[in-house]
Design an enzyme around this catalytic site. Structure first.
Site, PDB file in Angstrom:
ATOM      1  N   CYS A   1       0.744  -1.169   0.286  1.00  0.00           N
ATOM      2  CA  CYS A   1       0.183   0.029  -0.077  1.00  0.00           C
ATOM      3  C   CYS A   1       1.023   1.241   0.063  1.00  0.00           C
ATOM      4  CB  CYS A   1      -1.051  -0.156   1.465  1.00  0.00           C
ATOM      5  SG  CYS A   1      -1.731  -1.586   1.350  1.00  0.00           S
TER       6      CYS A   1
ATOM      7  N   ASP B   1      -4.721  -3.089  -6.764  1.00  0.00           N
ATOM      8  CA  ASP B   1      -5.319  -3.639  -5.655  1.00  0.00           C
ATOM      9  C   ASP B   1      -4.616  -4.519  -4.927  1.00  0.00           C
ATOM     10  OD1 ASP B   1      -8.985  -4.143  -4.891  1.00  0.00           O
ATOM     11  OD2 ASP B   1      -7.200  -3.976  -3.561  1.00  0.00           O
TER      12      ASP B   1
ATOM     13  N   PRO C   1       1.462   7.467  -0.201  1.00  0.00           N
ATOM     14  CA  PRO C   1       2.019   8.488  -1.253  1.00  0.00           C
ATOM     15  C   PRO C   1       3.302   8.329  -1.623  1.00  0.00           C
ATOM     16  CG  PRO C   1       1.707   9.959   0.809  1.00  0.00           C
ATOM     17  CD  PRO C   1       1.121   8.473   1.130  1.00  0.00           C
TER      18      PRO C   1
ATOM     19  N   CYS D   1      -0.882   3.291  11.588  1.00  0.00           N
ATOM     20  CA  CYS D   1      -0.688   4.514  12.169  1.00  0.00           C
ATOM     21  C   CYS D   1      -1.781   4.730  13.208  1.00  0.00           C
ATOM     22  CB  CYS D   1      -0.558   5.856  11.206  1.00  0.00           C
ATOM     23  SG  CYS D   1      -0.084   7.325  12.075  1.00  0.00           S
TER      24      CYS D   1
ATOM     25  N   GLY E   1       6.146   7.672   0.951  1.00  0.00           N
ATOM     26  CA  GLY E   1       7.157   7.832   2.111  1.00  0.00           C
ATOM     27  C   GLY E   1       7.879   6.931   2.464  1.00  0.00           C
TER      28      GLY E   1
END
Length: 681
Positions: free
Chosen positions: A487, A545, A490, A615, A492
């Site tokens: 996944c 996906d 963006p 997170c 990092g």
């Protein structure tokens, strides 16, 4: 299927096709990122059009076949053509720009044709008036506009506010005021609503949203900044007239005048439930968190929740082992660049008052974080990148924080990227986790070995040359490995993983569901490549996906599953997340998280390792998910993640084998990491 076989799509995409060998000609979860024009050699028909995805992430019907022009870089390759059957495939070292026409420019109004007044002769034109000076942008109105967007369309304050500041030309003290009002109001919303309910003769849920937002902004100025009471009330009344009409001005004035009669501590003593009869309800109001989040934090901290909080970063009272030259005090970063000085933030405790672990965790969620960046592992050392006045990270050798200033000059050249230190540790943990040796076709074993030819399961050995001062290993032996970021958007963690993999001769594949986020991943990896100190292995970016794998099972040595979550571990940076989520959201999130973790375990080879990362410290998203997935298969081994991150004190999650970082202990987001190895059969 061995990773080397499927890696033909990474080493170089042949004109014959980009679909991995052995993969059935189905959509496979793949989606296009940047389709270009052009047909493969020997074919005269034009490429069929691409059906763009809708905003909700859904897609139109797949096309029977689609030709894509892929831009291949990183290894000196030239543009090649790849064909994918039944779906859009976008694979390459990085995805090339859109070809075959420019993107339409949305949102730009067309020039109006002159009407009858505009067509009149110059003798009929009215006399020119002196130009008025441009109206000064209002920081309070900017803060209100961000709060309204967060409320009405679930915008992200950390993305919208910088754009509005730039568009409206707000800088210096004005930008600092808008920033403080925006984030301070979002953080303190729970406490402020309790105060407003005591000061209003109308239920808050009956108020029009613009009125309530103005009242929250005014309350924050009155109770948590040094803005004078008269100025706070007067500017709030003017703002209310502007956004809700003059009719509400008297009500706003009356309510805020009542708020101004006491300070924050006095109001909390009145509106918060008794700590003796309702301890969690008291904490919810005092620290401005929903009650269910307080309960979730208590569950995550376990027996330590009510224990006294001793030393930041070292709950057992011992001074943590830190890199040389780094202060070991562990004080939480609470200052903001250009922030207006004022009283303690909502829920911030006086230094003389002892607090529990739970209180400290809640208070840390209201702290103003510094900007943390990461260097590129395959680029210049941190000391060569950090500007003067920056502070080296405590746990990651790649981390540093800025005391002030804009990080853009550092990030523009690819030498650094904004990334929380806890997020960096998640990627580092995956790179350090021990994997079992790989077997080739002749039965010989290859892979990582320690001096005795074996590695203990927890990876706790600390031999000379294997760990640096911060406890991080610098190992070779991963050449030929393939790593997957499941996944990736963006980008990092993908950027850091790419540098870690490249330093050990491994290759990275990054997959992201949404094409526009896959493009961000491509850009992050490409920018990092420009800062590399030498040649790098290539990387691949897929729009795919993760729950419908586009790759053969068992093809990767290491897989990172940084899954979508509630975000309740990053409340310092995204304070609105606490008000946006509810317990009703967790079952659907947990279902997706279980699916992604199962897919990650299927993608890793026997003996390979998966890092499951969220997170969020909420047990329903962390330990419960890992336990459910590990219990479904007999070949899943849970590794001791805390031992792999042994140089980070206080990281063990409630006595388990998992790692849980906390902002009050580690000055990071509340990142959860679990390492799982797929057993050999």
């Amino acid at each position: 299927m061995p990773a080397a076989d499927w890696a033909r799509g990474i080493h170089g995409i042949s004109p014959g096709g980009a679909t991995p060998p052995g993969t059935s000609p189905s959509t496979g979860g793949l989606r296009g990122v940047s389709p270009g024009g052009g047909d493969p050699p020997g074919h005269g028909r034009a490429s069929p059009p691409v059906t763009p995805p809708r905003e909700d992430g859904a897609e139109g019907a797949p096309t029977p076949a689609l030709w894509l022009r892929l831009r291949i870089g990183g290894c000196g390759g030239r543009q090649r053509i790849a064909r994918a059957a039944w779906g859009v495939v976008a694979v390459g070292w990085y995805l090339g720009p859109m070809e075959g026409g420019a993107m339409p420019q949305e949102g730009r109004p067309r020039a109006k044709s002159p009407g009858r007044r505009g067509a009149r002769g110059a003798h009929n034109a009215p006399a020119a008036r002196p130009a008025k000076p441009p109206r000064r942008a209002d920081p309070r109105r900017t803060a209100y506009d961000v709060l309204a967007a967060v409320h009405e369309r679930e915008a992200y304050a950390n993305l919208l506010l910088p754009r509005l500041l730039a568009e409206r030309g707000l800088a210096g003290r004005d930008a600092a005021l808008a920033t403080e009002l925006t984030y301070g109001t979002l953080r303190g919303q729970g406490s402020y609503d309790a105060v407003l309910a005591a000061c209003s003769d109308r239920p808050l849920e009956k108020l029009d949203p613009p009125v309530l937002l103005v009242l929250r902004l005014g309350t924050h100025q009155l109770l948590s900044t040094r803005v004078g009471a008269h100025a706070a009330v007067a500017t709030s009344v003017d703002l209310a007239k502007s956004v809700a009409g003059p009719r509400v001005s008297g009500y706003v004035n009356a309510v805020l005048r009542r708020v101004a009669t006491r300070d924050l501590e006095a109001w909390l003593a009145i509106v918060a439930p008794s700590s003796a009869t309702d301890p969690d309800g008291h904490l919810a109001i005092r620290y401005s968190h929903p009650r269910w989040v307080v309960d979730a934090y208590r569950a995550a901290l376990g027996d330590a929740a009510d224990a006294p909080f001793t030393a930041p970063g070292s709950p057992d009272g011992r001074t943590p082992r830190a890199p040389a030259g780094h202060p070991p005090d562990g004080q939480a970063a609470v200052e903001a660049v250009g922030a207006i000085p004022g009283p303690p933030a909502v829920g911030e405790e006086p230094a003389a008052r002892d607090v529990t672990e739970l209180e400290a965790a809640l208070a840390a969620g209201n702290a103003r974080p510094k900007v943390t960046l990461a260097t590129f592992p395959a680029g210049p050392d941190r000391d060569q990148v950090m500007p003067e006045g920056a502070e080296a990270g405590r746990w990651s050798r790649y981390a540093f924080t800025l005391a002030s200033g804009d990080p853009a000059p550092l990030t523009a050249g690819g030498r650094a990227a904004v990334q929380d230190e806890g997020s960096q540790l998640a990627a580092i943990a995956l790179s350090l986790a021990p994997v079992a040796p790989r077997r080739n076709g002749t039965g010989d074993e290859t892979g990582e070995r320690d001096e005795a030819g074996q590695r203990d399961e927890a990876g706790q050995r600390d031999q000379a040359g294997q760990r640096d001062e911060a406890g991080q290993r610098d190992e070779a032996g991963a050449a030929g490995e393939y790593w997957l970021d499941l996944c990736a958007g963006p980008g990092g963690k993908s950027r850091l993983l790419y540098g870690l993999a490249a330093g050990r001769g491994a290759r990275l594949v990054a997959a992201e569901l949404h094409p526009h986020r896959a493009a961000l991943v491509r850009d992050a990896l490409s920018a990092a490549s420009t800062a590399a100190s030498g040649p790098l292995p290539g990387f691949a970016v897929l729009a795919a996906d993760g729950t419908r794998p586009a790759w053969p099972a068992g093809g990767f040595d290491r897989v990172l599953a940084d899954v979508p979550c509630s975000g309740l571990g990053a409340l310092r940076r995204r304070p609105e997340a606490r008000w946006r989520k509810s317990p009703a959201d967790l079952p659907a999130l947990a279902g997706l998280q279980r699916d992604l973790l199962s897919s990650a375990l299927a993608a890793v080879r026997p003996g390979g390792v998966v890092a499951y990362v969220t997170c969020s410290p909420v047990p329903q998203e962390t330990t419960d998910v890992v336990a459910a997935v590990a219990g479904e298969g007999s070949d899943v081994i849970i590794l001791d993640t805390a031992a792999v991150l042994s140089w980070v004190p206080g990281v063990r999650s409630s006595g388990s084998q998992f790692a849980q970082l906390w902002p009050h202990r580690h000055r990071t987001d509340a990142i959860f990491v679990a390492l799982l190895r797929r057993g050999e059969q």
